[in-house]
Motif scaffolding. Structure first.
Motif, PDB file in Angstrom:
ATOM      1  N   LEU A   1       0.819  -1.219   0.000  1.00  0.00           N
ATOM      2  CA  LEU A   1       0.000   0.000   0.000  1.00  0.00           C
ATOM      3  C   LEU A   1       0.849   1.264   0.000  1.00  0.00           C
ATOM      4  O   LEU A   1       0.512   2.255  -0.638  1.00  0.00           O
ATOM      5  N   PHE A   2       1.925   1.235   0.768  1.00  0.00           N
ATOM      6  CA  PHE A   2       2.807   2.385   0.934  1.00  0.00           C
ATOM      7  C   PHE A   2       4.254   1.917   0.791  1.00  0.00           C
ATOM      8  O   PHE A   2       4.857   1.466   1.780  1.00  0.00           O
ATOM      9  N   PRO A   3       4.835   1.988  -0.402  1.00  0.00           N
ATOM     10  CA  PRO A   3       6.198   1.482  -0.613  1.00  0.00           C
ATOM     11  C   PRO A   3       7.244   2.072   0.326  1.00  0.00           C
ATOM     12  O   PRO A   3       8.241   1.415   0.630  1.00  0.00           O
ATOM     13  N   THR A   4       7.027   3.282   0.816  1.00  0.00           N
ATOM     14  CA  THR A   4       8.009   3.901   1.713  1.00  0.00           C
ATOM     15  C   THR A   4       8.087   3.203   3.065  1.00  0.00           C
ATOM     16  O   THR A   4       9.006   3.460   3.837  1.00  0.00           O
ATOM     17  N   ALA A   5       7.155   2.313   3.362  1.00  0.00           N
ATOM     18  CA  ALA A   5       7.184   1.579   4.631  1.00  0.00           C
ATOM     19  C   ALA A   5       8.267   0.519   4.648  1.00  0.00           C
ATOM     20  O   ALA A   5       8.580  -0.033   5.708  1.00  0.00           O
ATOM     21  N   ASP A   6       8.886   0.244   3.511  1.00  0.00           N
ATOM     22  CA  ASP A   6       9.893  -0.814   3.385  1.00  0.00           C
ATOM     23  C   ASP A   6      10.959  -0.713   4.479  1.00  0.00           C
ATOM     24  O   ASP A   6      11.153  -1.639   5.270  1.00  0.00           O
ATOM     25  N   TYR A   7      11.660   0.388   4.543  1.00  0.00           N
ATOM     26  CA  TYR A   7      12.752   0.537   5.506  1.00  0.00           C
ATOM     27  C   TYR A   7      12.252   0.687   6.935  1.00  0.00           C
ATOM     28  O   TYR A   7      12.911   0.250   7.878  1.00  0.00           O
ATOM     29  N   GLN A   8      11.089   1.309   7.091  1.00  0.00           N
ATOM     30  CA  GLN A   8      10.562   1.512   8.439  1.00  0.00           C
ATOM     31  C   GLN A   8      10.117   0.188   9.065  1.00  0.00           C
ATOM     32  O   GLN A   8      10.333  -0.048  10.254  1.00  0.00           O
ATOM     33  N   GLU A   9       9.509  -0.684   8.257  1.00  0.00           N
ATOM     34  CA  GLU A   9       9.157  -2.003   8.772  1.00  0.00           C
ATOM     35  C   GLU A   9      10.418  -2.815   9.072  1.00  0.00           C
ATOM     36  O   GLU A   9      10.470  -3.548  10.060  1.00  0.00           O
ATOM     37  N   ARG A  10      11.412  -2.678   8.219  1.00  0.00           N
ATOM     38  CA  ARG A  10      12.667  -3.389   8.450  1.00  0.00           C
ATOM     39  C   ARG A  10      13.296  -2.938   9.769  1.00  0.00           C
ATOM     40  O   ARG A  10      13.834  -3.747  10.533  1.00  0.00           O
ATOM     41  N   GLU A  11      13.222  -1.659  10.047  1.00  0.00           N
ATOM     42  CA  GLU A  11      13.758  -1.140  11.304  1.00  0.00           C
ATOM     43  C   GLU A  11      13.004  -1.714  12.505  1.00  0.00           C
ATOM     44  O   GLU A  11      13.608  -2.095  13.512  1.00  0.00           O
ATOM     45  N   ALA A  12      11.666  -1.808  12.396  1.00  0.00           N
ATOM     46  CA  ALA A  12      10.872  -2.391  13.483  1.00  0.00           C
ATOM     47  C   ALA A  12      11.249  -3.855  13.697  1.00  0.00           C
ATOM     48  O   ALA A  12      11.289  -4.336  14.837  1.00  0.00           O
ATOM     49  N   TYR A  13      11.553  -4.559  12.613  1.00  0.00           N
ATOM     50  CA  TYR A  13      12.006  -5.940  12.740  1.00  0.00           C
ATOM     51  C   TYR A  13      13.378  -5.994  13.424  1.00  0.00           C
ATOM     52  O   TYR A  13      13.599  -6.780  14.346  1.00  0.00           O
ATOM     53  N   ASP A  14      14.300  -5.159  12.960  1.00  0.00           N
ATOM     54  CA  ASP A  14      15.658  -5.163  13.511  1.00  0.00           C
ATOM     55  C   ASP A  14      15.694  -4.817  15.000  1.00  0.00           C
ATOM     56  O   ASP A  14      16.450  -5.401  15.768  1.00  0.00           O
ATOM     57  N   PHE A  15      14.878  -3.856  15.414  1.00  0.00           N
ATOM     58  CA  PHE A  15      14.930  -3.395  16.802  1.00  0.00           C
ATOM     59  C   PHE A  15      13.988  -4.137  17.740  1.00  0.00           C
ATOM     60  O   PHE A  15      14.268  -4.273  18.929  1.00  0.00           O
TER      61      PHE A  15
END
Length: 141
Positions: A117-131
């Motif tokens: 839905l929102f391609p810009t969420a790519d890195y932000q979701e990855r950050e939530a996974y990493d942290f």
């Protein structure tokens, strides 16, 4: 930001499409927030983005929080912006700690990815996974 009655009308509209999606609404600290069932987060985000009268087409933030020792323990926060009205709304999905009391580190909290839905969420979701170890089902990475 929508006022409290406006937020309730938004919640009603989301509920008409998929009952059980919106758990609660809150207007606190100058923020309008829809607290949603994790299984309905994509429905709520899509509804807010695609309804012409809503048009929250810009995802400005995706971030996670750990509320230990509270239950549910984790939350994923989405901040959406309607640029036409310069208006924000927040969507919050609460996630239980699947490791539970036994501390099973193999189990991680999961939520559907909104990258479609929102391609810009790519890195932000990855950050939530990493942290926080939150797994976003369907995430490209």
């Amino acid at each position: 930001m929508p006022d409290a009655p406006g937020l309730e009308l938004i919640a009603q509209g989301i509920e008409e499409g998929q009952p059980g999606t919106v758990i609660e609404t809150a207007v606190e600290h100058g923020k309008a927030t829809l607290i949603v069932n994790p299984d309905g987060v994509l429905h709520a985000l899509r509804w807010l983005r695609d309804r012409p009268e809503q048009a929250y087409t810009f995802l400005s933030s995706v971030h996670a929080a750990d509320y230990l020792p509270a239950s549910p323990r984790f939350a994923v926060h989405y901040e959406l912006l309607c640029r036409e009205r310069v208006e924000r709304v927040n969507v919050k999905a609460l996630l239980e700690d699947p490791a539970g009391a036994n501390g099973d580190a193999e189990k991680l909290p999961e939520l559907d990815s909104c990258v479609e839905l929102f391609p810009t969420a790519d890195y932000q979701e990855r950050e939530a996974y990493d942290f926080f170890g939150i797994v976003f089902r369907g995430h490209p990475d």
